[in-house]
Design an enzyme around this catalytic site. Sequence first.
Site, mmCIF file in Angstrom:
data_model
loop_
_atom_site.group_PDB
_atom_site.id
_atom_site.type_symbol
_atom_site.label_atom_id
_atom_site.label_comp_id
_atom_site.label_asym_id
_atom_site.label_seq_id
_atom_site.Cartn_x
_atom_site.Cartn_y
_atom_site.Cartn_z
ATOM 1 N N ASN A 152 0.873 -1.175 0.000
ATOM 2 C CA ASN A 152 0.000 0.000 0.000
ATOM 3 C C ASN A 152 0.909 1.223 0.000
ATOM 4 O OD1 ASN A 152 -1.775 2.099 0.490
ATOM 5 N ND2 ASN A 152 -2.831 1.090 2.169
ATOM 6 N N ARG A 156 -2.565 -1.919 -3.562
ATOM 7 C CA ARG A 156 -3.713 -1.023 -3.433
ATOM 8 C C ARG A 156 -3.512 0.173 -4.359
ATOM 9 N NH1 ARG A 156 -4.826 3.770 0.667
ATOM 10 N NH2 ARG A 156 -6.975 4.221 0.083
ATOM 11 N N HIS A 211 -12.081 4.084 -0.978
ATOM 12 C CA HIS A 211 -12.066 3.211 0.201
ATOM 13 C C HIS A 211 -12.985 2.006 0.020
ATOM 14 C CE1 HIS A 211 -11.050 7.132 2.525
ATOM 15 N NE2 HIS A 211 -9.926 6.475 2.287
ATOM 16 N N ARG A 215 -8.089 17.710 3.740
ATOM 17 C CA ARG A 215 -9.056 17.940 2.669
ATOM 18 C C ARG A 215 -10.382 18.385 3.261
ATOM 19 N NH1 ARG A 215 -8.301 12.193 -0.095
ATOM 20 N NH2 ARG A 215 -7.027 11.833 1.756
ATOM 21 N N GLU A 271 -7.758 -4.110 5.029
ATOM 22 C CA GLU A 271 -7.681 -3.958 3.577
ATOM 23 C C GLU A 271 -6.668 -4.913 2.963
ATOM 24 O OE1 GLU A 271 -8.386 0.497 2.359
ATOM 25 O OE2 GLU A 271 -7.293 0.440 4.263
#
Length: 374
Positions: A9, A68, A157, A218, A361
Site C-alpha cells: 500500500n 492497493r 475506500h 481535505r 484492507e
Amino acid sequence: MSRPVLVLNAGSSSLKYQVVDPATGATRTRGHVERIGAGGFDEALESVLADLRDHAIAEGDLAAVGHRVVHGGDRFTGPTLVGDAVLDEIAELARLAPLHNPPAVAGIRAAAAAYPSLPQVAVFDTAWFADLPAAAATYAIDVDLARRLGIRRHGMHGTSHEYVARAAATLLGRDVAELDLITLHLGNGASAAAVRAGRPVDTSMGLTPLEGLVMGTRAGDLDPGVLLHLLRHGDLDLDGLEDLLHHRSGLLGLSGHHDLRDVQAAMDDGDDRARLAYDVYCHRIRSYVGAYLAVLGGADAVVLTAGVGEHDARVRADALSGLERLGIAIDEDRNEAGDAGPRRISLDGSPIAVLVVPTNEELAIARQVVELLG
C-alpha cells in the site's frame, strides 16, 4: 496453508506492507516504511525485502504481489493483472488522484523489478462503487460533457467498506444480503457509504477523493462557487488551488493540526479554532448518517472503522449524538471500554446497531488477488 500474498500500500511518503495468507488471514510479517518520496520506492522496497528475508520468505514462497491503487476510473472495475499498458493507464488516472496513483505506480514498478516471476495485481479502491445506481453516480452537469470526460461519482475506500460490511454481517449473525448498513471509514482520509443488501447505493467521495467528509487536509464537501471565488479573487492559480484543496484544508486548514488527536488536545487547552474544527468534523459525519438513513429508508447498523472510527471513542459518541429518535443510541460504557476486535457499542434494544469493526484492507486485497489468479 495456501501461499501468502505480499500486499503493498504505497502512499505519497510511505509504504505499508503485509504478507498475509488469504485463506486463513494469518500474517507472516507486516510493517510501514515512512518518509519516502515517489522516487524512493526502490529503497523503500529493499527495506521490505530485507524484512521478508529475516522471516525466511523468499520469492518462491509467495503467490503474488497485490497493490492497493486508489483510482481505477471507469476502466478498472475489479482486480487486474498489471502489465505495461495497465500501468500506463493507472499513471494516466493520476489526474483524478494526484496524491495516490503516482506512488502506487512507483510501488508496482519497484515490486515488479524485485520479484520478476510473480504476478503483480492491482486492486482498486473505486472498483466496489463501479455499479452505483445512476441517480447516485450522476452529477447534474451537461450530460455530454460529463460523458466525454468521464465525470461521475467513483467513490474511494471501497475495499475497506466492502470488508467491514461483510464483517459486520458476521458479527450480527446474518447474511450481508439481508442488511442495510451505513459504513464510516474514518481516518486521515474519510468516507461514508450506504450499503443495501451487500452492495453500495451511495458514497461520499466523488470523482476524486476531495468530496464528502472533513479529512486531515481535505475539506470534503465545498460549494463549487467557493472555488470560482478563490480563482477570481483569492490570488490563486490552478496549481495553488489544487494545493489548497489537497494539502491545506480540512482539519489542518481550520485548526493548524491535521491529526485529530492533536486537534482534541488543542481543543481541551481552550483553542477555539480546534473546537470549531472538531465540531465541523462531527457535524459532517452526523449529516451523512442522517442522509443515508433517508437513502436506505432506515438501517440495521452503523459501522465505524479505520484509525479514528476504531480507536476514538470521543468522536464516535459526539458524531452520533442526538440521533436517538432515529434509532441510534450509544452505550457509554461499551464505547469507552477500549476493547479490540469487532464489537457492538450501541444500547441493547436500540433499533439500529452501532458497530466498531477493524478494517483489514490487506487481507481483502490478498483475497481478491487469489480470486483473480484462480
